[in-house]
Design a protein around this motif. Structure first.
Motif, PDB file in Angstrom:
ATOM      1  N   SER A  43       0.811  -1.222   0.000  1.00  0.00           N
ATOM      2  CA  SER A  43       0.000   0.000   0.000  1.00  0.00           C
ATOM      3  C   SER A  43       0.846   1.275   0.000  1.00  0.00           C
ATOM      4  N   LYS A  45       3.621   1.543  -1.942  1.00  0.00           N
ATOM      5  CA  LYS A  45       4.457   1.497  -3.143  1.00  0.00           C
ATOM      6  C   LYS A  45       3.875   2.245  -4.335  1.00  0.00           C
ATOM      7  N   SER A  46       2.814   3.008  -4.126  1.00  0.00           N
ATOM      8  CA  SER A  46       2.257   3.809  -5.213  1.00  0.00           C
ATOM      9  C   SER A  46       2.094   5.247  -4.735  1.00  0.00           C
ATOM     10  N   GLY A  47       1.891   6.150  -5.682  1.00  0.00           N
ATOM     11  CA  GLY A  47       1.793   7.561  -5.323  1.00  0.00           C
ATOM     12  C   GLY A  47       3.171   8.127  -5.041  1.00  0.00           C
ATOM     13  N   THR A  48       3.228   9.156  -4.228  1.00  0.00           N
ATOM     14  CA  THR A  48       4.521   9.766  -3.907  1.00  0.00           C
ATOM     15  C   THR A  48       5.147   9.092  -2.692  1.00  0.00           C
ATOM     16  N   SER A  74      10.036   3.770  -8.443  1.00  0.00           N
ATOM     17  CA  SER A  74       9.292   4.510  -9.467  1.00  0.00           C
ATOM     18  C   SER A  74       8.521   5.687  -8.876  1.00  0.00           C
ATOM     19  N   GLN A  75       8.640   5.892  -7.578  1.00  0.00           N
ATOM     20  CA  GLN A  75       7.888   6.942  -6.900  1.00  0.00           C
ATOM     21  C   GLN A  75       8.663   8.260  -6.846  1.00  0.00           C
TER      22      GLN A  75
END
Length: 168
Positions: A43, A45-48, A74-75
């Motif tokens: 949870s 590992k995405s967004g900023t 990748s963030q």
């Protein structure tokens, strides 16, 4: 004689500012490398990728500079400064500088079981509740690491990071 005293005082102040900037720069590099050696829950590992600094400390500027050119996987990295723990949202990393060292225990309570890596730069930081604490040993910058604390929040610490730190 007065001119000499003024010059000496200016040099001393400039040298202490330079040392603080160098320390902050070095610690920001450490923090960026910690990011690469720690795995957060899915949870997170995405967004900023959010880094929060408590108080006004030189490391905030250094982390902002780092965030302009680096990513956490990748963030995109976002750095935020807060003045008190009541402003704390849900960061990946919370950094407590020396000037706010008395707030480490309160920060640990505020974080609770959230997957937030608590990093401090204070005397006995891991004893007060931080997961990682910056120290100087023999004039060399090092860090203490308390893996049980980080793991209890769902953070997976690389054995490489554990081996580089001073285990607490």
């Amino acid at each position: 004689m007065k001119k000499l005293a003024v010059v000496l005082i200016t040099l001393i102040l400039a040298s202490s500012i330079s040392t603080a900037q160098n320390t902050a720069k070095l610690q920001s590099i450490f923090i960026y490398n910690f990011i690469k050696l720690i795995e957060w829950p899915a949870s997170y590992k995405s967004g900023t990728f959010n880094i929060t600094v408590l108080g006004n400390d030189q490391i905030y500027t250094e982390l902002m500079n780092l965030a302009k050119v680096k990513k956490a996987g990748s963030q995109t990295i976002k750095v935020k400064k807060i003045n008190n723990l009541g402003e704390l949202a849900n960061p990946h990393i919370l950094y407590i500088p020396k000037t706010k060292g008395s707030k480490v225990s309160d920060a640990k309570t505020s974080i609770g079981s959230k997957a937030t890596l608590l990093i401090s730069d204070t005397n006995n930081g891991t004893g007060k509740g931080s997961d990682i604490n910056f120290v100087v040993v023999g004039n060399k910058p090092k860090f203490e690491i308390k893996t049980s604390s980080a793991q209890s929040k769902g953070l997976k610490i690389s054995s490489n990071l554990v081996n580089l730190g001073i285990k607490k």
